[in-house]
Design a protein around this motif. Structure first.
Motif, PDB file in Angstrom:
ATOM      1  N   UNK A 699      46.258  22.299  34.924  1.00  0.00           N
ATOM      2  CA  UNK A 699      45.641  22.692  33.663  1.00  0.00           C
ATOM      3  C   UNK A 699      46.153  24.078  33.281  1.00  0.00           C
ATOM      4  N   UNK A 700      45.959  24.492  32.011  1.00  0.00           N
ATOM      5  CA  UNK A 700      46.359  25.860  31.649  1.00  0.00           C
ATOM      6  C   UNK A 700      45.712  26.915  32.550  1.00  0.00           C
ATOM      7  N   UNK A 701      44.421  26.714  32.885  1.00  0.00           N
ATOM      8  CA  UNK A 701      43.740  27.688  33.739  1.00  0.00           C
ATOM      9  C   UNK A 701      44.362  27.728  35.135  1.00  0.00           C
ATOM     10  N   UNK A 702      44.697  26.555  35.679  1.00  0.00           N
ATOM     11  CA  UNK A 702      45.344  26.533  36.993  1.00  0.00           C
ATOM     12  C   UNK A 702      46.709  27.225  36.947  1.00  0.00           C
ATOM     13  N   UNK A 703      47.433  27.026  35.855  1.00  0.00           N
ATOM     14  CA  UNK A 703      48.741  27.672  35.704  1.00  0.00           C
ATOM     15  C   UNK A 703      48.596  29.190  35.724  1.00  0.00           C
ATOM     16  N   UNK A 704      47.609  29.694  34.987  1.00  0.00           N
ATOM     17  CA  UNK A 704      47.383  31.144  34.953  1.00  0.00           C
ATOM     18  C   UNK A 704      46.984  31.657  36.326  1.00  0.00           C
ATOM     19  N   UNK A 705      46.155  30.891  37.040  1.00  0.00           N
ATOM     20  CA  UNK A 705      45.748  31.292  38.394  1.00  0.00           C
ATOM     21  C   UNK A 705      46.947  31.281  39.332  1.00  0.00           C
ATOM     22  N   UNK A 706      47.763  30.239  39.235  1.00  0.00           N
ATOM     23  CA  UNK A 706      48.934  30.118  40.100  1.00  0.00           C
ATOM     24  C   UNK A 706      49.866  31.313  39.932  1.00  0.00           C
ATOM     25  N   UNK A 707      50.001  31.790  38.697  1.00  0.00           N
ATOM     26  CA  UNK A 707      50.886  32.926  38.428  1.00  0.00           C
ATOM     27  C   UNK A 707      50.158  34.263  38.537  1.00  0.00           C
ATOM     28  N   UNK A 708      48.877  34.224  38.871  1.00  0.00           N
ATOM     29  CA  UNK A 708      48.153  35.469  39.104  1.00  0.00           C
ATOM     30  C   UNK A 708      47.932  36.305  37.875  1.00  0.00           C
ATOM     31  N   UNK A 709      47.808  35.665  36.703  1.00  0.00           N
ATOM     32  CA  UNK A 709      47.671  36.430  35.460  1.00  0.00           C
ATOM     33  C   UNK A 709      46.198  36.546  35.085  1.00  0.00           C
ATOM     34  N   UNK A 710      45.582  37.640  35.516  1.00  0.00           N
ATOM     35  CA  UNK A 710      44.152  37.843  35.319  1.00  0.00           C
ATOM     36  C   UNK A 710      43.781  37.875  33.837  1.00  0.00           C
ATOM     37  N   UNK A 711      44.630  38.489  33.020  1.00  0.00           N
ATOM     38  CA  UNK A 711      44.336  38.610  31.588  1.00  0.00           C
ATOM     39  C   UNK A 711      44.204  37.236  30.955  1.00  0.00           C
ATOM     40  N   UNK A 722      37.248  25.050  31.670  1.00  0.00           N
ATOM     41  CA  UNK A 722      36.354  24.719  32.773  1.00  0.00           C
ATOM     42  C   UNK A 722      36.936  25.195  34.093  1.00  0.00           C
ATOM     43  N   UNK A 723      36.217  26.049  34.837  1.00  0.00           N
ATOM     44  CA  UNK A 723      36.749  26.524  36.124  1.00  0.00           C
ATOM     45  C   UNK A 723      36.740  25.444  37.205  1.00  0.00           C
ATOM     46  N   UNK A 724      36.029  24.293  36.930  1.00  0.00           N
ATOM     47  CA  UNK A 724      35.942  23.218  37.929  1.00  0.00           C
ATOM     48  C   UNK A 724      36.855  22.039  37.629  1.00  0.00           C
ATOM     49  N   UNK A 725      37.607  22.126  36.529  1.00  0.00           N
ATOM     50  CA  UNK A 725      38.494  21.011  36.176  1.00  0.00           C
ATOM     51  C   UNK A 725      39.894  21.249  36.739  1.00  0.00           C
ATOM     52  N   UNK A 726      40.565  20.139  37.113  1.00  0.00           N
ATOM     53  CA  UNK A 726      40.037  18.773  37.256  1.00  0.00           C
ATOM     54  C   UNK A 726      39.339  18.619  38.600  1.00  0.00           C
ATOM     55  N   UNK A 727      38.465  17.636  38.741  1.00  0.00           N
ATOM     56  CA  UNK A 727      37.725  17.463  39.997  1.00  0.00           C
ATOM     57  C   UNK A 727      38.676  17.288  41.182  1.00  0.00           C
ATOM     58  N   UNK A 728      38.360  17.991  42.255  1.00  0.00           N
ATOM     59  CA  UNK A 728      39.146  17.832  43.471  1.00  0.00           C
ATOM     60  C   UNK A 728      40.307  18.783  43.613  1.00  0.00           C
ATOM     61  N   UNK A 729      40.730  19.395  42.527  1.00  0.00           N
ATOM     62  CA  UNK A 729      41.831  20.377  42.606  1.00  0.00           C
ATOM     63  C   UNK A 729      41.641  21.452  41.537  1.00  0.00           C
TER      64      UNK A 729
END
Length: 755
Positions: A699-711, A722-729
């Motif tokens: 997801x876009x949020x996972x991509x930002x987390x993966x690259x460590x972009x806090x902003x 959604x911080x819980x999407x997708x379920x399981x990952x």
């Protein structure tokens, strides 16, 4: 183990390739007059910035000539003195228009990273980062450096980053660097130094500002230091026994300085040239008002010298205003010694350093090479001098370029004649003359345009010796020249035509087309030349080649060369030549032609060629249509983070939700979330799905987390991700795998469910 660790640290530092700034810092600090600049260290905004650990940015801005670089060196020295513990780091970069080619955003970021890891134990993450890249033999990208830089910065309590003269950086490099520093701002204390004309507020909305205009008390100290009675000089002799005149001079210089050390320096240089007290007093009453007036007065002083002194100074200023790379003092000395009608080099024409500095009246300075090799380099003394001289056609323009090109060609012919006289084909002869390397590389660059017609005979004289001496073969092989040809042979003709087309030598292209029998050569001869002209933006040559029969839709290069280098329209789009794109489309170029790099509009979007994109769209290019290599123009722009291009495409019907197989079903938002905040905002404003495509891996949020972009993590969460999407990952699991404590805390704050 300690020796092994030290060696590994040295290896990684060498691999990062940081800029060497210590020598530059010492040189700049040495320019400081005693007691000046202390006001900045005592400024409350500065003290707050220097004492607050991390997440502080300050902008030291001032008008041209205000002494910003020396102030920067005072800041650096102060920070180095007060931050010597193992959990703090001070990194500094002095940008310089003379060294712009070396000062890329990647190298500046590497310099910051090197300051953090130097003299400290290496982290396991950094060693892994190095090993991964070293294994495949590649340097880290800007995004990768940003990520590892953030991780390393968290190991320290304070990291100070000072970047001076960002206004002297190329626009695209400055923009990229500011974006990276903004993303890293929560982990750093940043000081940016520039003129007020640079727009920093786009990236740093709440940056504190300190005005760097020179203070009267500092200029007073500087003027007193320059006029000290114990100095052995003509000026000291004029002022001897005249303390009242010295005091009056100091006060006048301060009054007329307008907050600029540079103007005070020019005034003092002018006064230093006075032969007696009477002339000194008269000049003091009529000091030039403003930098331009002071530079103009300095030029008048140069022009009023003896013939030899005047010509030496003018020639030196022409070279230093127009050189294509920084040159050494020795190179300049050999360049000044060249006489256009000479057949061999005369070493008696060399002038020494002191003479050059004397006749140039303070507009030229000499310093050791900035990267510590102790080679003597020669520069204009200030960026404002370059700006002034470029407005004066006596020092800048076609006539000057012709003179410099002629000097280069004459020098190359010296080597030919020297080889003849010695009866040797020693290719190492080029090493006998320090000016050879510059002359061989740049004579054709100086000759481009109007000088071509005048310099043609001289150039062909050089080429006429092509087969007679191994030296000329060596010079041609290493140069950016184009005359390696014989008109009767297709290989040499094709090579010459392509080089001339690539470098914009319009008259020489016409010369070749007029003398060659095109019908005797393959169609690829014209096609390759058309490709080169289209790639390098030479419209008049494009017109001549098409008139001669080149096919606008032809692909001529050999199969092992990338197809993006084969279609004139594609290369013109990628390199931003809207006028050529317009011309080719008007001559039946196919706007939907594509190759292994994508459609023309995709290429323009990837390289942020806004005018080209507008031209293509006006001719009917489909903003939604994509190739199997790029997916769509919008995806190309999102991948590169080009904000204005995104706006243009979306305004013309591009779909913010569209996906592509070539990017694993990812939407533009999922691609941009790796680090392009402004692009993320634009896509969300145009209806992009906050959670991206369900078929994509992240997801876009996972991509930002993966690259460590806090902003961007914070932006997406605030916009409803959604911080819980997708379920399981979920994004929280991604942050845990990355070991990113800041991201974990932020996701939990926004309601992520611990699993």
């Amino acid at each position: 183990n300690r020796n092994q660790s030290t060696q590994q640290q040295k290896t990684i530092l060498d691999w990062l390739g940081p800029l060497s700034m210590s020598h530059t810092h010492r040189n700049i600090l040495s320019l400081r007059s005693p007691g000046t600049g202390t006001w900045l260290i005592e400024d409350e905004s500065y003290k707050s910035w220097a004492k607050t650990p991390k997440n502080q940015a300050i902008w030291l801005r001032g008008i041209p000539g205000a002494g910003k670089t020396v102030l920067t060196s005072i800041v650096v020295e102060n920070l180095l003195h007060h931050n010597q513990s193992d959990d703090t780091a001070v990194s500094f970069v002095y940008c310089d228009y003379n060294d712009a080619a070396q000062q890329t955003s990647e190298r500046i970021l590497s310099t910051i990273l090197a300051a953090i890891i130097r003299h400290r134990p290496l982290s396991e993450q950094l060693v892994d980062f190095y090993n991964e890249h070293d294994k495949i033999g590649v340097q880290p990208t800007l995004t990768e450096l940003e990520r590892v830089r953030r991780v390393e910065a968290t190991r320290l309590s304070s990291v100070f980053v000072i970047v001076d003269a960002i206004d002297e950086m190329k626009d695209d490099i400055r923009e990229a660097l500011l974006n990276v520093l903004f993303n890293l701002a929560p982990y750093l204390n940043i000081m940016l130094v520039s003129r007020p004309s640079i727009d920093i507020s786009r990236q740093f909305l709440r940056i504190k500002t300190i005005e760097a205009n020179a203070k009267d008390q500092d200029i007073h100290r500087y003027a007193e230091y320059r006029l000290m009675p114990n100095k052995r000089s003509q000026l000291a002799a004029v002022l001897e026994g005249r303390s009242d005149l010295r005091k009056h001079a100091v006060e006048s210089v301060v009054d007329q300085s307008q907050g600029m050390f540079r103007l005070a320096q020019l005034h003092l240089d002018l006064l230093s040239d006075m032969p007696n007290a009477r002339a000194f007093r008269r000049t003091l009453l009529d000091l030039p008002l403003g930098l331009d007036a002071a530079h103009n007065e300095t030029i008048n002083r140069i022009l009023n010298q003896s013939d030899v002194a005047r010509e030496t100074a003018i020639s030196a200023l022409k070279w230093l205003t127009n050189v294509r790379r920084p040159i050494t003092l020795l190179e300049l000395q050999y360049a000044l010694a060249v006489e256009s009608d000479a057949e061999v080099f005369d070493p008696e024409g060399l002038v020494d350093e002191e003479y050059i500095l004397s006749v140039c009246k303070g507009l030229v300075t000499v310093a050791d090479e900035p990267h510590g090799t102790m080679v003597r380099m020669v520069y204009l003394s200030h960026y404002t001098v370059l700006e002034y001289l470029k407005t004066d056609n006596r020092f800048h323009g076609p006539a000057t370029e012709e003179q410099l090109a002629l000097a280069c060609l004459t020098h190359l012919l010296f080597q030919v004649n020297d080889t003849r006289n010695n009866g040797s084909e020693d290719a190492s002869a080029q090493n006998k003359n320090p000016f050879h390397a510059y002359a061989a590389e740049f004579w054709g660059v100086h000759a481009r345009g109007e000088p071509e017609a005048v310099l043609g005979p001289r150039a062909f004289q050089f080429v006429g010796d092509y087969k007679k001496t191994g030296y000329v073969r060596s010079a041609l092989a290493s140069s950016k020249s184009l005359f390696r040809f014989e008109l009767a042979n297709e290989y040499f003709f094709s090579r010459a035509l392509r080089k001339a087309s690539a470098r914009g030598y319009t008259d020489i292209v016409q010369f070749l087309l007029d003398r060659a029998k095109i019908s005797d050569f393959s169609v690829g001869t014209l096609g390759r030349a058309l490709h080169s002209a289209s790639r390098n933006g030479h419209l008049e040559i494009v017109k001549k080649l098409i008139h001669a029969g080149a096919d606008v839709n032809g692909s001529y290069l050999t199969p092992w060369i990338a197809a993006e280098d084969s279609v004139p329209l594609c290369v013109a789009c990628e390199h931003g030549h809207a006028d050529i794109v317009e011309f080719l489309l008007g001559h039946t170029a196919v706007s939907k032609w594509y190759d292994c790099s994508g459609l023309p509009l995709e290429l323009a979007a990837r390289k942020a060629q806004l005018d080209v994109a507008k031209t293509l769209i006006s001719h009917g290019a489909d903003v939604k249509f994509g190739s199997v290599w790029q997916g769509s123009p919008l995806l190309s722009a999102a991948m590169a983070g080009h904000v204005d291009m995104m706006k243009l495409l979306l305004e013309n019907g591009a779909d913010a939700r569209a996906t592509s197989d070539c990017y694993r079903k990812m939407t533009p938002l999922q691609i941009a979330a790796n680090g392009h905040r402004s692009v993320v905002e634009i896509l969300l404003d145009h209806g992009a799905s906050i959670d991206g495509s369900p078929d994509a891996y992240l997801t876009p949020l996972q991509t930002a987390v993966f690259h460590g972009n806090i902003v961007i993590i914070k932006l997406l969460l605030r916009r409803g991700a959604s911080p819980d999407a997708p379920p399981g990952k979920s994004a929280l699991l991604t942050a845990i795998r990355q070991g990113d404590e800041d991201a974990i805390k932020l996701l939990l704050d926004f309601g992520a469910t611990p699993s």
